[in-house]
Design a protein around this motif. Structure first.
Motif, mmCIF file in Angstrom:
data_model
loop_
_atom_site.group_PDB
_atom_site.id
_atom_site.type_symbol
_atom_site.label_atom_id
_atom_site.label_comp_id
_atom_site.label_asym_id
_atom_site.label_seq_id
_atom_site.Cartn_x
_atom_site.Cartn_y
_atom_site.Cartn_z
ATOM 1 N N PRO A 149 14.305 17.063 -2.174
ATOM 2 C CA PRO A 149 14.543 16.167 -2.836
ATOM 3 C C PRO A 149 14.074 14.797 -1.373
ATOM 4 C CG PRO A 149 16.169 16.868 -1.061
ATOM 5 C CD PRO A 149 15.630 18.254 -1.547
ATOM 6 N N ALA A 150 13.077 15.558 -0.444
ATOM 7 C CA ALA A 150 12.510 14.065 0.445
ATOM 8 C C ALA A 150 11.656 13.708 -0.270
ATOM 9 C CB ALA A 150 11.997 14.935 1.690
ATOM 10 N N ARG A 151 10.121 14.384 -1.516
ATOM 11 C CA ARG A 151 9.526 14.058 -2.315
ATOM 12 C C ARG A 151 9.915 12.748 -2.524
ATOM 13 N NH1 ARG A 151 8.543 18.646 -0.899
ATOM 14 N NH2 ARG A 151 6.260 19.938 -0.361
ATOM 15 N N PRO A 152 10.805 12.835 -3.722
ATOM 16 C CA PRO A 152 11.256 10.868 -4.950
ATOM 17 C C PRO A 152 12.065 9.919 -3.765
ATOM 18 C CG PRO A 152 13.019 13.449 -5.432
ATOM 19 C CD PRO A 152 12.034 14.018 -4.349
ATOM 20 N N ALA A 153 13.210 11.052 -2.880
ATOM 21 C CA ALA A 153 12.795 9.680 -1.581
ATOM 22 C C ALA A 153 12.464 9.139 -1.069
ATOM 23 C CB ALA A 153 14.324 10.538 -0.616
ATOM 24 N N ALA A 154 10.788 9.945 -0.436
ATOM 25 C CA ALA A 154 9.970 9.008 0.231
ATOM 26 C C ALA A 154 9.224 8.080 -0.752
ATOM 27 C CB ALA A 154 8.684 9.802 0.482
ATOM 28 N N SER A 155 9.588 8.527 -2.693
ATOM 29 C CA SER A 155 8.892 7.643 -3.488
ATOM 30 C C SER A 155 9.023 6.755 -3.657
ATOM 31 C CB SER A 155 8.746 8.290 -4.517
ATOM 32 O OG SER A 155 8.284 7.607 -5.862
ATOM 33 N N ALA A 156 10.841 6.832 -3.238
ATOM 34 C CA ALA A 156 11.720 5.324 -3.719
ATOM 35 C C ALA A 156 11.398 4.947 -2.911
ATOM 36 C CB ALA A 156 13.176 6.130 -4.476
ATOM 37 N N LEU A 157 11.623 5.523 -1.298
ATOM 38 C CA LEU A 157 11.648 3.756 0.298
ATOM 39 C C LEU A 157 10.370 2.737 -0.043
ATOM 40 C CD1 LEU A 157 12.894 6.823 2.617
ATOM 41 C CD2 LEU A 157 14.140 4.021 1.962
ATOM 42 N N ALA A 158 9.080 3.755 -0.139
ATOM 43 C CA ALA A 158 8.319 3.446 -0.638
ATOM 44 C C ALA A 158 7.474 1.838 -1.427
ATOM 45 C CB ALA A 158 7.026 4.515 -1.070
ATOM 46 N N TRP A 159 8.294 2.388 -2.565
ATOM 47 C CA TRP A 159 8.741 1.190 -3.794
ATOM 48 C C TRP A 159 8.869 0.308 -3.709
ATOM 49 C CZ3 TRP A 159 5.734 0.017 -7.292
ATOM 50 C CH2 TRP A 159 4.627 1.065 -7.784
ATOM 51 N N TYR A 160 10.910 0.391 -2.514
ATOM 52 C CA TYR A 160 11.023 0.004 -2.347
ATOM 53 C C TYR A 160 11.010 -1.496 -1.656
ATOM 54 C CZ TYR A 160 15.784 -1.610 -0.238
ATOM 55 O OH TYR A 160 17.130 -3.813 0.203
ATOM 56 N N THR A 161 9.997 -0.788 -0.140
ATOM 57 C CA THR A 161 9.111 -1.222 0.592
ATOM 58 C C THR A 161 8.168 -2.754 0.134
ATOM 59 O OG1 THR A 161 9.577 1.055 2.355
ATOM 60 C CG2 THR A 161 7.894 -1.598 2.288
ATOM 61 N N PHE A 220 -1.052 14.036 2.249
ATOM 62 C CA PHE A 220 0.151 13.648 2.661
ATOM 63 C C PHE A 220 1.762 14.105 2.169
ATOM 64 C CE2 PHE A 220 4.148 10.837 3.250
ATOM 65 C CZ PHE A 220 4.407 11.069 4.661
ATOM 66 N N ASP A 221 2.678 15.144 2.102
ATOM 67 C CA ASP A 221 3.183 15.518 2.149
ATOM 68 C C ASP A 221 4.995 14.659 2.424
ATOM 69 O OD1 ASP A 221 4.957 17.146 1.274
ATOM 70 O OD2 ASP A 221 5.247 19.108 2.499
ATOM 71 N N PRO A 222 5.551 14.359 1.995
ATOM 72 C CA PRO A 222 6.532 14.093 1.962
ATOM 73 C C PRO A 222 7.913 15.012 2.442
ATOM 74 C CG PRO A 222 5.588 13.505 0.458
ATOM 75 C CD PRO A 222 5.110 14.030 0.427
ATOM 76 N N LEU A 254 0.975 -1.578 -0.376
ATOM 77 C CA LEU A 254 -0.078 0.027 0.146
ATOM 78 C C LEU A 254 0.844 1.298 -0.328
ATOM 79 C CD1 LEU A 254 -3.075 -0.647 2.710
ATOM 80 C CD2 LEU A 254 -3.095 -0.611 0.000
ATOM 81 N N HIS A 255 1.974 1.073 0.680
ATOM 82 C CA HIS A 255 2.921 2.383 0.914
ATOM 83 C C HIS A 255 3.785 3.244 -0.317
ATOM 84 C CE1 HIS A 255 4.775 2.937 4.507
ATOM 85 N NE2 HIS A 255 4.913 1.410 5.201
ATOM 86 N N PRO A 256 3.061 2.199 -1.654
ATOM 87 C CA PRO A 256 3.875 3.353 -3.119
ATOM 88 C C PRO A 256 1.744 4.186 -3.820
ATOM 89 C CG PRO A 256 4.231 1.069 -3.230
ATOM 90 C CD PRO A 256 3.922 1.463 -1.916
ATOM 91 N N GLY A 257 0.854 3.138 -3.299
ATOM 92 C CA GLY A 257 -0.519 3.848 -4.280
ATOM 93 C C GLY A 257 -0.961 5.581 -2.648
ATOM 94 N N ILE A 258 -0.084 4.750 -1.763
ATOM 95 C CA ILE A 258 -0.684 6.264 -1.042
ATOM 96 C C ILE A 258 0.518 7.158 -1.641
ATOM 97 C CG2 ILE A 258 0.229 7.318 1.497
ATOM 98 C CD1 ILE A 258 -0.329 4.933 2.799
ATOM 99 N N GLY A 259 1.261 7.114 -2.377
ATOM 100 C CA GLY A 259 2.270 8.374 -3.052
ATOM 101 C C GLY A 259 1.346 9.154 -4.340
ATOM 102 N N ALA A 260 1.395 7.468 -4.899
ATOM 103 C CA ALA A 260 0.356 7.923 -6.056
ATOM 104 C C ALA A 260 -0.432 8.465 -6.302
ATOM 105 C CB ALA A 260 1.232 6.436 -6.871
ATOM 106 N N ALA A 261 -1.227 8.470 -5.162
ATOM 107 C CA ALA A 261 -2.937 8.302 -5.128
ATOM 108 C C ALA A 261 -3.047 10.402 -5.384
ATOM 109 C CB ALA A 261 -3.521 8.012 -4.310
ATOM 110 N N PRO A 262 -4.118 10.453 -6.503
ATOM 111 C CA PRO A 262 -4.192 11.851 -6.466
ATOM 112 C C PRO A 262 -5.137 12.776 -4.780
ATOM 113 C CG PRO A 262 -6.212 11.002 -7.585
ATOM 114 C CD PRO A 262 -4.797 9.501 -7.444
#
Length: 64
Positions: free
Chosen positions: A49-61, A32-34, A16-24
């Protein structure tokens, strides 16, 4: 049996982590503001750079 339920919960949670960041984000609610993440702030990552880092961590998770 408990172990299977815990494993299922953790797998679902990770997916569910990537879906939270990708949802409109809805216009009437604050998204949610990473850039304001306590974990990334503690790691001295600035807001831009926190936004792309949070997205990368979510996809990694999710991939793990």
């Amino acid at each position: 049996m408990i172990g299977v339920r815990v494993a299922g919960f953790l797998i679902t949670h990770g997916l569910l982590h990537p879906g939270i960041g990708a949802a409109p984000a809805p216009a009437d609610k604050l998204p949610f503001d990473p850039g304001r993440s306590w974990a990334l702030t503690a790691a001295h990552v600035s807001a831009a750079p926190a936004r792309p880092a949070a997205s990368a961590l979510a996809w990694y998770t999710a991939l793990l």
